[in-house]
Design a protein around this motif. Structure first.
Motif: not given
Length: 318
Positions: A143-164
């Motif tokens: 989602a992030l890699m092409h530096r898009p003009e708009l990011l639409i993110l649905d629950e982006p930190t789901d399943g990640l550890d606190p550092l991530a």
């Protein structure tokens, strides 16, 4: 031109199920938090904005493009992360990044590699061998890699550890600093509070509140906790600024023997409270600002929400 503009946009599956007419503007360069419990309609809203669901009525535009009739043009300018990442189990992150660059006419993967490094993503492991958290990192990287003009993110930190999780928030702050827009859907209210400038609260498919985070927090009462050294002569619950609370006594829920603890909610400046306590003997006193979570819960209590089960059913239809 706004990054997102909707006018009475709706997606209804049945009466009262889905997204009710939504009118909303999200400015370019803004981090906008879209909050609500599971099943409130967040994912239906996002899928409609992305052109994956045909609107029942109304209109929506992303970066000036119609979300349904010009959805292919929208997709070229948006970085999207769905609520659940479903990718081929045999592919690796590197495979998917390479394919994404090819689909974008040979775009560079340099920033994607930086994102992957910061997320500590294993680039060459097949997805089928990865944990949910690592699959989520792949979805974020794509989602992030092409530096898009708009990011639409649905629950982006789901399943990640606190550092991530913290790394993801840093990446979103950096995107906003570069003038890009972030539409962030989450039920993790502490995250929204840390990165968003405005929030919209959705309940049962309806946008019920839209406000700046700073103004929302300023409008909330502070949580008061007092521990007296001996029984007080003042009745804190009777003070005009106290909107809730009372003494706790022996045998009461949350109480302390001797009835020396007081908890409540205080609205306004602290001068009157401090003046009332001036003649008392205290062991402890705290005034804690309310959080976005407190505002969220209060909004639902006010509306009489008692169960999230019907909400989940509505979202499952989507």
């Amino acid at each position: 031109m706004n990054a997102i503009e909707t006018h009475a946009l709706s997606k209804l599956y049945a009466p009262g199920v889905g997204l009710s007419p939504l009118t909303l503007s999200v400015e370019v360069g803004e981090v906008f938090g879209f909050i609500g419990p599971n099943g409130a309609g967040k994912t239906t809203t996002i899928r409609t904005l992305m052109g994956f669901l045909r609107p029942t009525a109304g209109s929506g535009r992303i970066l000036g493009r119609d979300v349904w009739y010009e959805r292919e043009a929208v997709h070229t300018r948006v970085g999207y992360l769905p609520g659940e990442v479903h990718l081929s189990r045999d592919d690796s992150a590197r495979d998917l990044m390479r394919r994404s660059c090819q689909l974008r006419g040979g775009a560079s993967d340099a920033y994607g590699l930086e994102v992957a490094r910061r997320l500590e993503l294993r680039l060459d492991a097949p997805l089928g061998t990865l944990s949910k958290g690592n699959r989520q990192k792949i979805g974020l990287t794509l989602a992030l890699m092409h530096r898009p003009e708009l990011l639409i993110l649905d629950e982006p930190t789901d399943g990640l550890d606190p550092l991530a999780q913290e790394t993801v928030l840093d990446l979103l702050r950096e995107a906003a600093h570069e003038g890009r827009t972030v539409f962030l859907s989450s039920h993790v209210l502490s995250e929204i509070e840390r990165v968003a400038g405005r929030v919209g609260l959705i309940r049962r498919g309806k946008l019920i509140r839209l406000e700046e985070v700073r103004a929302l927090r300023a409008s909330l009462p502070q949580q008061v906790a007092v521990r007296f050294a001996r029984p007080p002569s003042v009745n804190l619950a009777a003070l005009s600024g106290m909107v809730g609370g009372g003494m706790t006594g022996d045998g009461m829920a949350g109480g302390v023997a001797g009835g020396l603890d007081f908890r409540g909610l205080w609205r306004g400046g602290p001068d009157a409270l401090i003046h009332a306590l001036a003649g008392e003997s205290l062991l402890a006193l705290s005034l804690t600002p309310s959080s976005l979570e407190d505002a969220f819960l209060e909004e639902y209590r006010t509306a009489g929400e008692t169960s999230a089960a019907p909400l989940r059913e509505a979202e499952d239809v989507a």
